[in-house]
Motif scaffolding. Structure first.
Motif, mmCIF file in Angstrom:
data_model
loop_
_atom_site.group_PDB
_atom_site.id
_atom_site.type_symbol
_atom_site.label_atom_id
_atom_site.label_comp_id
_atom_site.label_asym_id
_atom_site.label_seq_id
_atom_site.Cartn_x
_atom_site.Cartn_y
_atom_site.Cartn_z
ATOM 1 N N SER A 166 21.660 9.043 -24.460
ATOM 2 C CA SER A 166 20.745 8.004 -24.957
ATOM 3 C C SER A 166 20.126 7.232 -23.799
ATOM 4 O O SER A 166 18.983 6.788 -23.879
ATOM 5 N N LYS A 167 20.871 7.105 -22.720
ATOM 6 C CA LYS A 167 20.358 6.404 -21.528
ATOM 7 C C LYS A 167 19.865 7.384 -20.477
ATOM 8 O O LYS A 167 19.403 6.960 -19.416
ATOM 9 N N LYS A 168 19.977 8.676 -20.753
ATOM 10 C CA LYS A 168 19.594 9.707 -19.782
ATOM 11 C C LYS A 168 20.252 9.434 -18.434
ATOM 12 O O LYS A 168 19.582 9.312 -17.392
ATOM 13 N N SER A 169 21.567 9.296 -18.470
ATOM 14 C CA SER A 169 22.281 9.018 -17.230
ATOM 15 C C SER A 169 23.652 9.680 -17.245
ATOM 16 O O SER A 169 24.220 9.968 -18.302
ATOM 17 N N SER A 170 24.172 9.899 -16.038
ATOM 18 C CA SER A 170 25.488 10.487 -15.860
ATOM 19 C C SER A 170 26.147 9.800 -14.671
ATOM 20 O O SER A 170 25.469 9.257 -13.796
ATOM 21 N N SER A 171 27.474 9.819 -14.663
ATOM 22 C CA SER A 171 28.178 9.294 -13.507
ATOM 23 C C SER A 171 29.262 10.271 -13.087
ATOM 24 O O SER A 171 29.831 10.989 -13.914
ATOM 25 N N LEU A 172 29.520 10.282 -11.785
ATOM 26 C CA LEU A 172 30.592 11.086 -11.198
ATOM 27 C C LEU A 172 31.557 10.132 -10.529
ATOM 28 O O LEU A 172 31.165 9.358 -9.655
ATOM 29 N N LEU A 173 32.803 10.191 -10.953
ATOM 30 C CA LEU A 173 33.855 9.359 -10.365
ATOM 31 C C LEU A 173 34.817 10.270 -9.621
ATOM 32 O O LEU A 173 35.315 11.248 -10.191
ATOM 33 N N ILE A 174 35.069 9.938 -8.366
ATOM 34 C CA ILE A 174 36.090 10.631 -7.574
ATOM 35 C C ILE A 174 37.222 9.627 -7.375
ATOM 36 O O ILE A 174 37.019 8.566 -6.762
ATOM 37 N N THR A 175 38.378 9.940 -7.891
ATOM 38 C CA THR A 175 39.508 9.013 -7.752
ATOM 39 C C THR A 175 40.332 9.340 -6.515
ATOM 40 O O THR A 175 40.350 10.484 -6.046
ATOM 41 N N ALA A 176 40.994 8.311 -5.996
ATOM 42 C CA ALA A 176 41.891 8.466 -4.839
ATOM 43 C C ALA A 176 41.226 9.308 -3.759
ATOM 44 O O ALA A 176 41.742 10.364 -3.372
ATOM 45 N N SER A 177 40.093 8.842 -3.269
ATOM 46 C CA SER A 177 39.289 9.647 -2.349
ATOM 47 C C SER A 177 40.032 9.963 -1.060
ATOM 48 O O SER A 177 40.929 9.234 -0.625
ATOM 49 N N ARG A 178 39.620 11.079 -0.461
ATOM 50 C CA ARG A 178 40.202 11.540 0.802
ATOM 51 C C ARG A 178 39.085 11.715 1.814
ATOM 52 O O ARG A 178 37.925 11.899 1.435
ATOM 53 N N ALA A 179 39.420 11.723 3.086
ATOM 54 C CA ALA A 179 38.408 11.929 4.126
ATOM 55 C C ALA A 179 37.659 13.238 3.902
ATOM 56 O O ALA A 179 36.447 13.331 4.177
ATOM 57 N N ALA A 180 38.345 14.232 3.358
ATOM 58 C CA ALA A 180 37.720 15.540 3.112
ATOM 59 C C ALA A 180 36.671 15.496 1.999
ATOM 60 O O ALA A 180 35.913 16.458 1.823
ATOM 61 N N ASP A 181 36.617 14.399 1.246
ATOM 62 C CA ASP A 181 35.588 14.250 0.207
ATOM 63 C C ASP A 181 34.242 13.841 0.797
ATOM 64 O O ASP A 181 33.234 13.787 0.070
ATOM 65 N N THR A 182 34.231 13.505 2.082
ATOM 66 C CA THR A 182 32.979 13.139 2.739
ATOM 67 C C THR A 182 31.977 14.277 2.624
ATOM 68 O O THR A 182 32.237 15.396 3.076
ATOM 69 N N ALA A 183 30.840 13.999 1.996
ATOM 70 C CA ALA A 183 29.831 15.023 1.704
ATOM 71 C C ALA A 183 28.667 14.348 0.991
ATOM 72 O O ALA A 183 28.705 13.152 0.701
ATOM 73 N N SER A 184 27.647 15.140 0.686
ATOM 74 C CA SER A 184 26.570 14.668 -0.191
ATOM 75 C C SER A 184 26.787 15.251 -1.578
ATOM 76 O O SER A 184 27.190 16.407 -1.715
ATOM 77 N N TYR A 185 26.509 14.424 -2.580
ATOM 78 C CA TYR A 185 26.733 14.838 -3.963
ATOM 79 C C TYR A 185 25.404 14.790 -4.707
ATOM 80 O O TYR A 185 24.661 13.805 -4.614
ATOM 81 N N CYS A 205 23.602 9.125 -11.802
ATOM 82 C CA CYS A 205 22.445 10.015 -11.845
ATOM 83 C C CYS A 205 21.623 9.668 -13.078
ATOM 84 O O CYS A 205 22.168 9.540 -14.177
ATOM 85 N N SER A 206 20.320 9.493 -12.893
ATOM 86 C CA SER A 206 19.432 9.290 -14.036
ATOM 87 C C SER A 206 18.436 10.440 -14.063
ATOM 88 O O SER A 206 18.044 10.957 -13.007
#
Lengths: 114, 110
Positions: B68-87, B23-24
């Motif tokens: 400083s870079k005006k950015s963020s990241s989201l990491l989802i580890t060991a993903s599951r089918a139930a993680d299917t979605a919009s973020y 995300c920026s």
């Protein structure tokens, strides 16, 4: 604790009509936000109310209006409906004024304009 | 107007893999929030990271913030089918309301 509730779930109107959407925030929440989400797109900010006052509005024409009642519930009115107003309208509430608290969303009202 | 922009727009991975979304944003912020939306429903708050924090964890979620870079990241580890979605990432404006990006659509294949 009951979540944010929105009514109706679905609303079908014809072009030129008026639509009224309602939102009840979580008990104790004073801030209510309205967003428009067209199909497959992101959220566009519409309106923000807190303590009964309109705090800010997004880049939408004046035919989009609303109000917040003394019990903090809110109403969104859309006049002179146009086809492009078809979207999911999401309401969210937060416990404090401003953007330092998480938003709690309802499941939205799906408005279809034919 | 939108404040944040997510990248990529869509991501498809296999179950068990990690998913990273970025995300920026444009202006100075005091916090950044990530939300999840299952198809056609309301958004659910996942995590809030303040401007003085660099990293935050919640279960399988890890969020980083680089002001400083005006950015963020989201990491989802060991993903599951139930993680299917919009973020979506969301940031406050100068008027203190929350603005959302266009979202990343994540598909996790079983």
């Amino acid at each position: 604790e009951a979540g944010v509730t929105q009514s109706p779930t679905h609303l079908i109107k014809t072009r030129g009509q008026q639509a009224t959407l309602r939102c009840s925030p979580i008990s104790g929440h004073t801030s209510v936000y309205w967003y428009q989400q067209a199909l497959g797109l992101g959220l566009q900010f519409l309106l923000w109310y807190d303590e009964g006052e309109e705090r800010n509005r997004g880049n939408f024409p004046p035919r989009f209006s609303g109000r917040q009642f003394p019990n903090y519930s809110s109403e969104l009115n859309v006049n002179a409906l146009e086809l492009e107003d078809s979207a999911l309208y999401l309401c969210a509430s937060s416990v404090r004024q401003g953007a330092n608290s998480p938003l709690h969303f309802g499941n939205g009202t799906r408005l279809t304009v034919t | 107007s939108q404040q944040g922009e997510e990248d990529p727009q869509a991501l498809s991975i296999q179950e068990g893999e990690n998913a990273t979304m970025n995300c920026s944003y444009k202006t100075s912020i005091n916090n950044l929030q990530w939300y999840r939306q299952n198809s056609g429903r309301g958004l659910v708050h996942l995590i809030l990271i303040r401007s003085n924090e660099r990293e935050k964890h919640s279960g399988r979620l890890r969020v980083t913030l680089d002001t400083s870079k005006k950015s963020s990241s989201l990491l989802i580890t060991a993903s599951r089918a139930a993680d299917t979605a919009s973020y979506f990432c969301a940031t406050p404006t100068n008027n203190n309301d929350m603005r959302f990006g266009a979202g990343t659509r994540l598909t996790v294949k079983p």
